[in-house]
Design a protein around this motif. Structure first.
Motif, PDB file in Angstrom:
ATOM      1  N   GLY A 168       0.818  -1.214   0.000  1.00 33.60           N
ATOM      2  CA  GLY A 168       0.000   0.000   0.000  1.00 33.60           C
ATOM      3  C   GLY A 168       0.847   1.257   0.000  1.00 33.60           C
ATOM      4  O   GLY A 168       0.552   2.219  -0.716  1.00 33.60           O
ATOM      5  N   ASP A 169       1.925   1.255   0.784  1.00 36.15           N
ATOM      6  CA  ASP A 169       2.827   2.418   0.822  1.00 36.15           C
ATOM      7  C   ASP A 169       3.526   2.613  -0.519  1.00 36.15           C
ATOM      8  O   ASP A 169       3.698   3.749  -0.991  1.00 36.15           O
ATOM      9  CB  ASP A 169       3.863   2.246   1.928  1.00 36.15           C
ATOM     10  CG  ASP A 169       3.268   2.422   3.318  1.00 36.15           C
ATOM     11  OD1 ASP A 169       2.113   2.888   3.404  1.00 36.15           O
ATOM     12  OD2 ASP A 169       3.945   2.098   4.305  1.00 36.15           O
ATOM     13  N   GLN A 170       3.959   1.512  -1.139  1.00 38.12           N
ATOM     14  CA  GLN A 170       4.594   1.618  -2.457  1.00 38.12           C
ATOM     15  C   GLN A 170       3.628   2.190  -3.481  1.00 38.12           C
ATOM     16  O   GLN A 170       4.012   3.005  -4.334  1.00 38.12           O
ATOM     17  CB  GLN A 170       5.082   0.241  -2.901  1.00 38.12           C
ATOM     18  CG  GLN A 170       6.207  -0.341  -2.063  1.00 38.12           C
ATOM     19  CD  GLN A 170       6.575  -1.747  -2.516  1.00 38.12           C
ATOM     20  OE1 GLN A 170       6.809  -1.993  -3.690  1.00 38.12           O
ATOM     21  NE2 GLN A 170       6.613  -2.668  -1.572  1.00 38.12           N
ATOM     22  N   LEU A 171       2.379   1.760  -3.394  1.00 37.85           N
ATOM     23  CA  LEU A 171       1.359   2.283  -4.312  1.00 37.85           C
ATOM     24  C   LEU A 171       1.159   3.775  -4.104  1.00 37.85           C
ATOM     25  O   LEU A 171       1.084   4.547  -5.078  1.00 37.85           O
ATOM     26  CB  LEU A 171       0.048   1.526  -4.099  1.00 37.85           C
ATOM     27  CG  LEU A 171      -1.173   2.038  -4.888  1.00 37.85           C
ATOM     28  CD1 LEU A 171      -0.913   1.957  -6.382  1.00 37.85           C
ATOM     29  CD2 LEU A 171      -2.422   1.239  -4.515  1.00 37.85           C
ATOM     30  N   LEU A 221       4.503  -3.303  -9.105  1.00 38.89           N
ATOM     31  CA  LEU A 221       5.335  -3.281  -7.907  1.00 38.89           C
ATOM     32  C   LEU A 221       6.134  -4.579  -7.830  1.00 38.89           C
ATOM     33  O   LEU A 221       5.795  -5.567  -8.500  1.00 38.89           O
ATOM     34  CB  LEU A 221       4.449  -3.112  -6.669  1.00 38.89           C
ATOM     35  CG  LEU A 221       3.601  -1.836  -6.638  1.00 38.89           C
ATOM     36  CD1 LEU A 221       2.679  -1.841  -5.428  1.00 38.89           C
ATOM     37  CD2 LEU A 221       4.490  -0.595  -6.622  1.00 38.89           C
ATOM     38  N   PRO A 222       7.192  -4.604  -7.023  1.00 37.91           N
ATOM     39  CA  PRO A 222       8.026  -5.816  -6.961  1.00 37.91           C
ATOM     40  C   PRO A 222       7.252  -7.076  -6.600  1.00 37.91           C
ATOM     41  O   PRO A 222       7.583  -8.164  -7.066  1.00 37.91           O
ATOM     42  CB  PRO A 222       9.052  -5.468  -5.876  1.00 37.91           C
ATOM     43  CG  PRO A 222       9.137  -3.979  -5.904  1.00 37.91           C
ATOM     44  CD  PRO A 222       7.768  -3.504  -6.240  1.00 37.91           C
ATOM     45  N   THR A 223       6.216  -6.940  -5.763  1.00 28.80           N
ATOM     46  CA  THR A 223       5.495  -8.131  -5.295  1.00 28.80           C
ATOM     47  C   THR A 223       4.100  -8.280  -5.895  1.00 28.80           C
ATOM     48  O   THR A 223       3.448  -9.299  -5.654  1.00 28.80           O
ATOM     49  CB  THR A 223       5.362  -8.092  -3.759  1.00 28.80           C
ATOM     50  OG1 THR A 223       4.709  -6.862  -3.381  1.00 28.80           O
ATOM     51  CG2 THR A 223       6.728  -8.161  -3.100  1.00 28.80           C
ATOM     52  N   ALA A 224       3.640  -7.292  -6.641  1.00 26.71           N
ATOM     53  CA  ALA A 224       2.277  -7.380  -7.179  1.00 26.71           C
ATOM     54  C   ALA A 224       2.076  -6.326  -8.260  1.00 26.71           C
ATOM     55  O   ALA A 224       2.804  -5.331  -8.327  1.00 26.71           O
ATOM     56  CB  ALA A 224       1.248  -7.187  -6.063  1.00 26.71           C
ATOM     57  N   ARG A 225       1.090  -6.582  -9.103  1.00 28.23           N
ATOM     58  CA  ARG A 225       0.642  -5.592 -10.082  1.00 28.23           C
ATOM     59  C   ARG A 225      -0.752  -5.166  -9.647  1.00 28.23           C
ATOM     60  O   ARG A 225      -1.686  -5.972  -9.646  1.00 28.23           O
ATOM     61  CB  ARG A 225       0.620  -6.192 -11.487  1.00 28.23           C
ATOM     62  CG  ARG A 225       0.177  -5.229 -12.587  1.00 28.23           C
ATOM     63  CD  ARG A 225       0.196  -5.931 -13.929  1.00 28.23           C
ATOM     64  NE  ARG A 225      -0.339  -5.111 -14.983  1.00 28.23           N
ATOM     65  CZ  ARG A 225       0.356  -4.212 -15.694  1.00 28.23           C
ATOM     66  NH1 ARG A 225       1.632  -4.037 -15.425  1.00 28.23           N
ATOM     67  NH2 ARG A 225      -0.212  -3.509 -16.650  1.00 28.23           N
ATOM     68  N   VAL A 226      -0.892  -3.916  -9.264  1.00 26.89           N
ATOM     69  CA  VAL A 226      -2.155  -3.448  -8.691  1.00 26.89           C
ATOM     70  C   VAL A 226      -2.685  -2.264  -9.495  1.00 26.89           C
ATOM     71  O   VAL A 226      -1.939  -1.613 -10.240  1.00 26.89           O
ATOM     72  CB  VAL A 226      -1.986  -3.036  -7.209  1.00 26.89           C
ATOM     73  CG1 VAL A 226      -1.583  -4.232  -6.368  1.00 26.89           C
ATOM     74  CG2 VAL A 226      -0.955  -1.920  -7.066  1.00 26.89           C
ATOM     75  N   GLN A 227      -3.960  -2.006  -9.311  1.00 25.92           N
ATOM     76  CA  GLN A 227      -4.604  -0.900 -10.014  1.00 25.92           C
ATOM     77  C   GLN A 227      -5.711  -0.317  -9.149  1.00 25.92           C
ATOM     78  O   GLN A 227      -6.499  -1.059  -8.565  1.00 25.92           O
ATOM     79  CB  GLN A 227      -5.178  -1.365 -11.351  1.00 25.92           C
ATOM     80  CG  GLN A 227      -5.784  -0.242 -12.194  1.00 25.92           C
ATOM     81  CD  GLN A 227      -6.201  -0.731 -13.574  1.00 25.92           C
ATOM     82  OE1 GLN A 227      -6.248  -1.929 -13.832  1.00 25.92           O
ATOM     83  NE2 GLN A 227      -6.506   0.193 -14.462  1.00 25.92           N
ATOM     84  N   VAL A 228      -5.727   0.980  -9.035  1.00 27.39           N
ATOM     85  CA  VAL A 228      -6.813   1.683  -8.359  1.00 27.39           C
ATOM     86  C   VAL A 228      -7.284   2.805  -9.278  1.00 27.39           C
ATOM     87  O   VAL A 228      -6.553   3.235 -10.170  1.00 27.39           O
ATOM     88  CB  VAL A 228      -6.362   2.276  -7.005  1.00 27.39           C
ATOM     89  CG1 VAL A 228      -6.018   1.190  -6.012  1.00 27.39           C
ATOM     90  CG2 VAL A 228      -5.185   3.238  -7.187  1.00 27.39           C
ATOM     91  N   SER A 229      -8.494   3.253  -9.058  1.00 32.31           N
ATOM     92  CA  SER A 229      -8.976   4.436  -9.772  1.00 32.31           C
ATOM     93  C   SER A 229      -9.030   5.590  -8.787  1.00 32.31           C
ATOM     94  O   SER A 229      -8.751   5.427  -7.600  1.00 32.31           O
ATOM     95  CB  SER A 229     -10.356   4.169 -10.380  1.00 32.31           C
ATOM     96  OG  SER A 229     -11.291   3.878  -9.357  1.00 32.31           O
ATOM     97  N   SER A 230      -9.366   6.745  -9.283  1.00 28.58           N
ATOM     98  CA  SER A 230      -9.456   7.912  -8.399  1.00 28.58           C
ATOM     99  C   SER A 230     -10.659   8.756  -8.781  1.00 28.58           C
ATOM    100  O   SER A 230     -11.026   8.839  -9.953  1.00 28.58           O
ATOM    101  CB  SER A 230      -8.179   8.758  -8.479  1.00 28.58           C
ATOM    102  OG  SER A 230      -8.012   9.281  -9.784  1.00 28.58           O
TER     103      SER A 230
END
Length: 644
Positions: free
Chosen positions: A262-265, A322-331
């Protein structure tokens, strides 16, 4: 020792100190020179006394004028070094010039005039050294040149008095240089301490106004800039806009992958926001959590602001590797423009926050600009809030019931309780209006308890085995006091606990998920069923779903409404049906309005449904009649059954 220091701040401090003392230095030189010239004028040639004294005075006056012009200038380190370097060269020239001139006058006049020459050199040396105290290199140069000439010359005269004077001057000069060195070291240490203090203050100011995670300005810096821009707008007519950005879907990322991801995101989102705002000078900051804000300068129309916001939403919604996951959020973004009708920065922020709320409610993942319509909505909501706070809930609240039908037998098996409010001041107020206001203002728990009491009172009169479905607010689950009140109402009621289904929406998980789970388990321990409502539209992940003590899953209307025309909706519903079977949950389809929708649900194996096709919400008095006459949905009318 004879060179200037390399410390830029010390150089500038020396420049400032010397510039204050240099006029006194040159005035002393001129006064002492003219005193000597007048003493020797009856004995020495005029060119040597008057003309040379005039020349030396002109040089001193020029230097005074030079420094006077620069008295208000704060130079940088290089300019200070250049000016002080010229001063060192002038120290050499003037020391040689004044000493040579004074010694050239020694051969004229009486023993008293010769003594004056000795006195002139000694007293001028002492004065100059003290005036050059903060420019140690110049003081040492002057002391070395004058003492060398003074001692060499007067020792060569053979006069015991002058020899003693020369030795005395040497001793005095040594003492003065020791004092000068001590004071210079104190001066240097003071400058270094001030430099460290300034650097520490700047660092503290930077840290106090910087978000440590994203390196964007923090909440404090944002509101400080907002105040400045608001004052400037009132002073000179400048205009600007405020935007509040909230990430959609950040909490599931945090819950699923952990706070480190979460912090990396957030760092990546912060960097994208910084890059997006660099081109037009927009001020961007992180307010806290997954909330950011921007300040846009200039007169920008609502359409242009929406377009800019949409571009920002697109930039922030791109997948993040990210190094451990590929994530996506909208805004989602809410904008508010400053204007004459905005009384304060706080009101401007409130408007932007309201626009953000509307964006997340109606147009998630997009930008919304505060408008006159929103202003009317705020007025309406404020009126509803104040009226609701003073309402007689027992008299004004009522419960409507909508049947849930077993579509395999076309028989109603349950009723969902729906809130209704008839205000003596506002008339009929839609639950879509007053329920969100009650949740936002903390009044919802009062409404929940009153509506549950009424629903249980009606349900106890229904035929045996008929279930009651009742909606709980997420805030109800977060309050231990409210939860105990709900439990007391259930246990005291004559209605069978095992026939009560308590519904929550997925948005409950934006709060403390562990608290929500504990509250639901508490309700299950009472014997009640637990249903998750509007599934597929909120924040829960499958891992979270498996951890909940659920008995039912309700498929949201948005998927059901296009199940017969949209293959994607059909696939989603099919997946949710399989999920409910695997979890041994009853599956209920919401918002069924057409026979074709019903046919698709039956084909997929959905057991239960509710919607206008079966019945509209009805009053408690209408339920017995419905149960007595209704075996299943009418089949004489095709198409949509929705009405306002």
């Amino acid at each position: 020792m004879f060179a200037l220091p390399n410390d830029p701040e010390l150089l500038k401090a020396q420049y400032r100190a010397f510039s204050r003392q240099v006029p006194l230095l040159y005035v002393i030189l001129m006064m002492n020179a003219w005193a000597l010239a007048l003493t020797l004028s009856p004995h020495a040639p005029a060119w040597l006394t008057v003309h040379v004294a005039l020349l030396l005075s002109a040089i001193c006056a020029a230097r005074i004028f030079f420094w006077w012009r620069k008295r208000h200038i704060e130079p940088d380190a290089e300019a200070a070094r250049a000016a002080l370097q010229r001063t060192l060269r002038f120290a050499v020239v003037l020391s040689l010039a004044y000493s040579g001139w004074a010694l050239s006058l020694y051969g004229y006049g009486t023993p008293y005039t010769k003594a004056h020459v000795s006195f002139f050199m000694a007293i001028t040396l002492v004065s100059c050294v003290f005036c050059l105290m903060y420019l140690r290199a110049a003081a040492l140069i002057v002391a070395l040149i004058v003492n060398t000439l003074f001692v060499t010359f007067f020792m060569s005269t053979g006069e015991p008095t002058f020899i003693a004077s020369a030795l005395n001057v040497v001793l005095v000069t040594i003492a003065m240089l020791i004092i000068v060195t001590i004071n210079y070291n104190h001066f240097r240490q003071m400058v270094e301490a001030q430099t460290r203090a300034v650097a520490l203050g700047e660092e503290n100011f930077r840290l106090a106004n910087l978000d440590s995670l994203t390196d964007l300005p923090n909440r404090r810096a944002f509101f400080s800039r907002l105040e400045e821009m608001f004052r400037a707008a009132r002073a000179n007519g400048e205009t600007f806009s405020v935007g509040i950005i909230d990430l959609d879907g950040f909490k599931p990322v945090n819950d699923t992958y952990g706070h480190s991801v979460g912090d990396q995101l957030l760092r990546e989102i912060g960097e994208r926001l910084r890059r997006a705002c660099l081109t037009d000078g927009t001020f961007a900051a992180r307010l806290g959590g997954d909330e950011f804000a921007i300040l846009v300068t200039g007169e920008i129309g609502g359409g242009a602001l929406t377009t800019r916001g949409q571009g920002l939403c697109e930039a922030l919604s791109r997948p993040v590797a990210l190094p451990t996951a590929r994530v996506q959020v909208s805004s989602s973004i809410g904008f508010a423009r400053d204007g004459a009708d905005v009384p304060s920065p706080t009101e401007l922020m409130n408007r932007a926050d309201f626009a953000l709320y509307q964006s997340k409610r109606l147009n998630r993942g997009a930008a919304t600009v505060f408008s006159d319509a929103h202003k009317e909505m705020i007025h309406r909501e404020s009126l509803i809030e104040q009226t609701l706070r003073g309402a007689d809930l027992d008299q004004e609240l009522s419960v409507a019931f909508q049947p849930i039908v077993d579509i395999r037998t076309n028989r109603p098996v349950a009723f969902e309780a729906l809130a209704r409010w008839q205000s003596p001041y506002l008339g009929t107020v839609s639950p879509g209006e007053f329920i969100p206001i009650a949740e936002r203002t903390g009044i919802i728990s009062r409404l929940t308890c009153e509506l549950l009491r009424k629903a249980l009172s009606e349900a106890k009169t229904w035929p045996k085995g008929m279930r009651l479905s009742f909606n709980l607010s997420a805030r109800d689950l977060m309050s231990t006091d409210t939860l105990l009140k709900i439990a007391a109402l259930i246990t005291r009621s004559a209605f069978d606990n095992s026939l009560l289904d308590l519904e929550i929406t997925e948005t409950a998980f934006i709060f403390d998920a562990s608290q929500v789970e504990n509250s639901l388990q508490f309700l299950r321990d009472l014997g009640c069923g637990v249903a998750i409502d509007d599934f597929g539209t909120g924040y829960s992940s499958l891992s979270r779903l498996h951890a909940l003590p659920l008995t039912k899953l309700k498929i949201d209307r948005s998927f059901v409404s296009s199940i017969d025309t949209n293959p994607a909706s059909l696939d989603i519903v099919r997946s949710l049906v399989h999920l409910s079977r695997n979890r041994k949950l009853d599956c209920i389809a919401e918002g069924v309005e057409t026979h074709s929708e019903l046919a698709e649900l039956q084909r997929l194996g959905v057991a239960f449904a509710q919607g206008y096709l079966f019945a509209r919400p009805m009053t408690a008095d209408q339920v017995p009649q419905y149960l007595a006459t209704h075996e299943g949905p009418e089949r004489t009318t095709a198409g949509s059954a929705r009405t306002s």
